[in-house]
Design an enzyme around this catalytic site. Structure first.
Site, PDB file in Angstrom:
ATOM      1  N   SER A 116       0.943  -1.374  -0.343  1.00 58.53           N
ATOM      2  CA  SER A 116      -0.241   0.034   0.131  1.00 58.53           C
ATOM      3  C   SER A 116       0.697   1.327   0.434  1.00 58.53           C
ATOM      4  O   SER A 116       1.874   1.320   0.240  1.00 58.53           O
ATOM      5  CB  SER A 116      -0.590  -0.205   1.568  1.00 58.53           C
ATOM      6  OG  SER A 116      -0.973   1.249   1.362  1.00 58.53           O
ATOM      7  N   TYR A 149      -0.941   0.506  10.157  1.00 55.93           N
ATOM      8  CA  TYR A 149      -0.726  -0.134   9.363  1.00 55.93           C
ATOM      9  C   TYR A 149       0.012   0.358   8.103  1.00 55.93           C
ATOM     10  O   TYR A 149       0.562  -0.523   7.564  1.00 55.93           O
ATOM     11  CB  TYR A 149      -2.278   0.468   8.592  1.00 55.93           C
ATOM     12  CG  TYR A 149      -2.700  -0.172   7.151  1.00 55.93           C
ATOM     13  CD1 TYR A 149      -3.490  -1.250   6.908  1.00 55.93           C
ATOM     14  CD2 TYR A 149      -2.672   1.285   6.099  1.00 55.93           C
ATOM     15  CE1 TYR A 149      -3.592  -1.546   5.550  1.00 55.93           C
ATOM     16  CE2 TYR A 149      -2.723  -0.236   4.487  1.00 55.93           C
ATOM     17  CZ  TYR A 149      -3.562  -0.861   4.603  1.00 55.93           C
ATOM     18  OH  TYR A 149      -3.882  -1.316   3.044  1.00 55.93           O
TER      19      TYR A 149
END
Length: 207
Positions: free
Chosen positions: A64, A90
């Site tokens: 990501s 994350y």
């Protein structure tokens, strides 16, 4: 990477699991949930399947852009227990995926393994369902209007599955959707950190 007896060889492995949690919590294994789901589980699965890999296997890891925006790994606090922040947790997990990709390439590319990490874009799914702050956009009316569908995101994944490694895409690299990207977190290109994270993970998973 010899095949296990009685098992079919694996030509492609896609590590695509992902999660994000507002609140800090440890799994029964003793790891922060985001770190375990997004990174440790994928590392473990890949290690367990190594004996079944074919002589020309491709390992595709979903990373990501968050790895660059929020990630900064501390090998002494991989659980982010000191100062937990959902976005950083994350980002760290996706940075770990990229470091894993690069180290996997370094260790096994000369044996026929190719691997890539990619950012699929912000896709309209149930990702982070029930979470707070900006992440509510995934389920909002605006998100349903402007975000690409899961099918669109799947086409990006198919690009790597159906492509020719080291021709269509380059092993050991990071792609933003289908484009090779050099705009990565500086830690991603730290060869020492790649090796240290691998060794640390092997210890954490008792491998």
């Amino acid at each position: 990477m010899k095949n296990s007896l009685g098992t079919a060889p694996i030509d492609i492995l896609v590590n695509n699991a992902g999660g994000l949690f507002d609140d800090f919590a440890l799994t029964t294994d003793g790891f922060e949930r985001t770190f375990q789901i997004n990174y440790l589980a994928q590392f473990l699965l890949t290690q367990l399947l190594l004996p079944q890999f074919s002589s020309e296997v491709a390992v595709i890891n979903t990373s990501s852009i968050a790895h660059k925006l929020y990630g900064h790994l501390d090998l002494n606090d991989l659980n982010n227990q000191e100062h937990y922040n959902a976005s950083k947790a994350y980002g760290d997990s996706k940075l770990a995926d990229l470091l894993f990709t690069k180290e996997l390439h370094r260790r096994y590319h000369d044996q026929g393994l190719t691997t890539v990490a990619f950012h699929p874009g912000v896709i309209r799914t149930n990702f982070s369902n029930g979470q707070k702050n900006w992440r509510q956009v995934y389920q909002s009316a605006l998100g349903k209007l402007v975000l690409p569908s899961a099918d669109a995101g799947g086409k990006t994944l198919r690009y790597f599955i159906e492509g020719t490694p080291d021709v269509t895409w380059q092993s050991g690299q990071y792609y933003s959707k289908r484009r090779l990207s050099k705009k990565v977190n500086p830690q991603a290109n730290d060869i020492v950190l790649q090796q240290q994270l691998w060794d640390k993970t092997m210890t954490l998973l008792d491998l």
